[in-house]
Design a protein around this motif. Structure first.
Motif, mmCIF file in Angstrom:
data_model
loop_
_atom_site.group_PDB
_atom_site.id
_atom_site.type_symbol
_atom_site.label_atom_id
_atom_site.label_comp_id
_atom_site.label_asym_id
_atom_site.label_seq_id
_atom_site.Cartn_x
_atom_site.Cartn_y
_atom_site.Cartn_z
ATOM 1 N N ASP A 36 10.245 -5.597 62.990
ATOM 2 C CA ASP A 36 9.199 -5.077 62.117
ATOM 3 C C ASP A 36 9.776 -4.493 60.834
ATOM 4 O O ASP A 36 9.057 -4.307 59.868
ATOM 5 N N LEU A 37 11.074 -4.177 60.827
ATOM 6 C CA LEU A 37 11.674 -3.559 59.657
ATOM 7 C C LEU A 37 12.104 -4.572 58.601
ATOM 8 O O LEU A 37 12.640 -4.201 57.577
ATOM 9 N N ILE A 38 11.879 -5.845 58.854
ATOM 10 C CA ILE A 38 12.155 -6.869 57.847
ATOM 11 C C ILE A 38 10.815 -7.283 57.249
ATOM 12 O O ILE A 38 9.871 -7.617 57.949
ATOM 13 N N CYS A 39 10.752 -7.257 55.945
ATOM 14 C CA CYS A 39 9.508 -7.540 55.241
ATOM 15 C C CYS A 39 9.284 -9.042 55.105
ATOM 16 O O CYS A 39 10.188 -9.840 55.308
ATOM 17 N N PHE A 40 8.072 -9.400 54.722
ATOM 18 C CA PHE A 40 7.756 -10.802 54.424
ATOM 19 C C PHE A 40 8.652 -11.319 53.302
ATOM 20 O O PHE A 40 8.969 -12.493 53.240
ATOM 21 N N CYS A 41 9.044 -10.409 52.399
ATOM 22 C CA CYS A 41 9.919 -10.771 51.269
ATOM 23 C C CYS A 41 11.334 -11.089 51.740
ATOM 24 O O CYS A 41 12.123 -11.642 50.986
ATOM 25 N N GLY A 42 11.661 -10.657 52.955
ATOM 26 C CA GLY A 42 13.016 -10.811 53.457
ATOM 27 C C GLY A 42 13.848 -9.555 53.254
ATOM 28 O O GLY A 42 14.986 -9.483 53.697
ATOM 29 N N ASP A 43 13.293 -8.557 52.576
ATOM 30 C CA ASP A 43 14.008 -7.299 52.339
ATOM 31 C C ASP A 43 13.837 -6.374 53.540
ATOM 32 O O ASP A 43 12.849 -6.445 54.260
ATOM 33 N N ARG A 44 14.807 -5.498 53.723
ATOM 34 C CA ARG A 44 14.723 -4.509 54.797
ATOM 35 C C ARG A 44 13.751 -3.414 54.367
ATOM 36 O O ARG A 44 13.837 -2.890 53.269
ATOM 37 N N ARG A 76 2.839 -5.890 50.220
ATOM 38 C CA ARG A 76 1.877 -4.998 50.858
ATOM 39 C C ARG A 76 2.273 -4.617 52.287
ATOM 40 O O ARG A 76 1.481 -4.016 52.989
ATOM 41 N N LYS A 77 3.478 -4.968 52.742
ATOM 42 C CA LYS A 77 3.833 -4.657 54.124
ATOM 43 C C LYS A 77 4.084 -3.161 54.254
ATOM 44 O O LYS A 77 4.878 -2.573 53.533
ATOM 45 N N PHE A 78 3.383 -2.575 55.215
ATOM 46 C CA PHE A 78 3.350 -1.131 55.350
ATOM 47 C C PHE A 78 2.947 -0.819 56.782
ATOM 48 O O PHE A 78 2.074 -1.473 57.343
ATOM 49 N N LYS A 79 3.604 0.185 57.389
ATOM 50 C CA LYS A 79 3.239 0.545 58.760
ATOM 51 C C LYS A 79 3.569 2.012 58.996
ATOM 52 O O LYS A 79 4.680 2.459 58.719
ATOM 53 N N PHE A 80 2.580 2.770 59.494
ATOM 54 C CA PHE A 80 2.832 4.164 59.840
ATOM 55 C C PHE A 80 3.650 4.232 61.116
ATOM 56 O O PHE A 80 3.437 3.464 62.051
ATOM 57 N N LEU A 81 4.594 5.177 61.164
ATOM 58 C CA LEU A 81 5.388 5.408 62.367
ATOM 59 C C LEU A 81 4.820 6.566 63.182
ATOM 60 O O LEU A 81 4.949 6.592 64.397
ATOM 61 N N ASP A 82 4.234 7.538 62.491
ATOM 62 C CA ASP A 82 3.697 8.725 63.153
ATOM 63 C C ASP A 82 2.186 8.606 63.297
ATOM 64 O O ASP A 82 1.520 7.938 62.507
#
Length: 138
Positions: free
Chosen positions: A17-25, A54-60
Motif C-alpha cells: 500500500d505504500l507504493i503509489c500508482f505513480c510508482g513513488d513510495r 490522489r493516492k491517500f490513506k489514513f492510518l489512524d
C-alpha cells in the motif's frame, strides 16, 4: 517437516500500500487540520502537486467527536506557539551573545593597539639606551 505459508501477512500488504500508482513510495504524514488534527496518513509525494496524484490513506482512526478534535488542534497550536517563542528567545539569546562577543572583540582590539604602542615605546627606549651605551663607550 514444516511448511511456510505463502499468504501475505499484514506487513507485506502495508508495504504494498505504500507504493503509489505513480510508482513513488508514499510518505507518512500527520494532518493538523481542524477536521483531522494529529491524524496520521500516507500519501504520494505528488499529492496536491502538478502531477495531481490522489493516492491517500489514513492510518489512524478519526477522533470520536468535535470536542476531542478541537482539544487536539488547540494543544497543537499552543505547542507551535511555545516552539516559536522558544526559537525567538533562542534567537534573542544568540543576538545578545553576539553583542557581548563583539564588545569583547572591541576591548581585545583596543588592548592590542595599546600593547602595540607600548612595544613601540619599549623599542624606542631600547634604541635610545643602546645609543647611549655606544656613545659612552666611545
Amino acid at each position: 517437516m514444516s511448511s511456510s505459508s505463502s499468504a501475505p501477512n499484514s506487513r507485506t500488504r502495508l508495504s504494498d500500500d505504500l507504493i503509489c500508482f505513480c510508482g513513488d513510495r508514499m510518505q507518512v504524514r500527520t494532518s493538523w487540520t481542524n477536521c483531522n488534527p494529529g491524524r496520521r496518513f500516507v500519501s504520494c509525494p505528488n499529492y496536491g502537486s502538478e502531477r495531481r496524484c490522489r493516492k491517500f490513506k489514513f492510518l489512524d482512526v478519526e477522533l470520536p467527536n468535535e470536542y476531542y478534535k478541537d482539544l487536539m488542534f488547540q494543544n497543537h497550536m499552543q505547542l507551535r506557539k511555545v516552539e516559536r517563542d522558544n526559537q525567538l528567545e533562542h534567537g534573542e539569546g544568540l543576538y545578545i551573545e553576539k553583542m557581548k562577543l563583539m564588545d569583547e572583540l572591541k576591548v581585545s582590539k583596543a588592548k592590542l593597539h595599546a600593547y602595540d604602542r607600548l612595544i613601540m615605546v619599549l623599542i624606542l627606549v631600547v634604541v635610545c639606551l643602546c645609543t647611549v651605551i655606544v656613545l659612552l663607550a666611545l
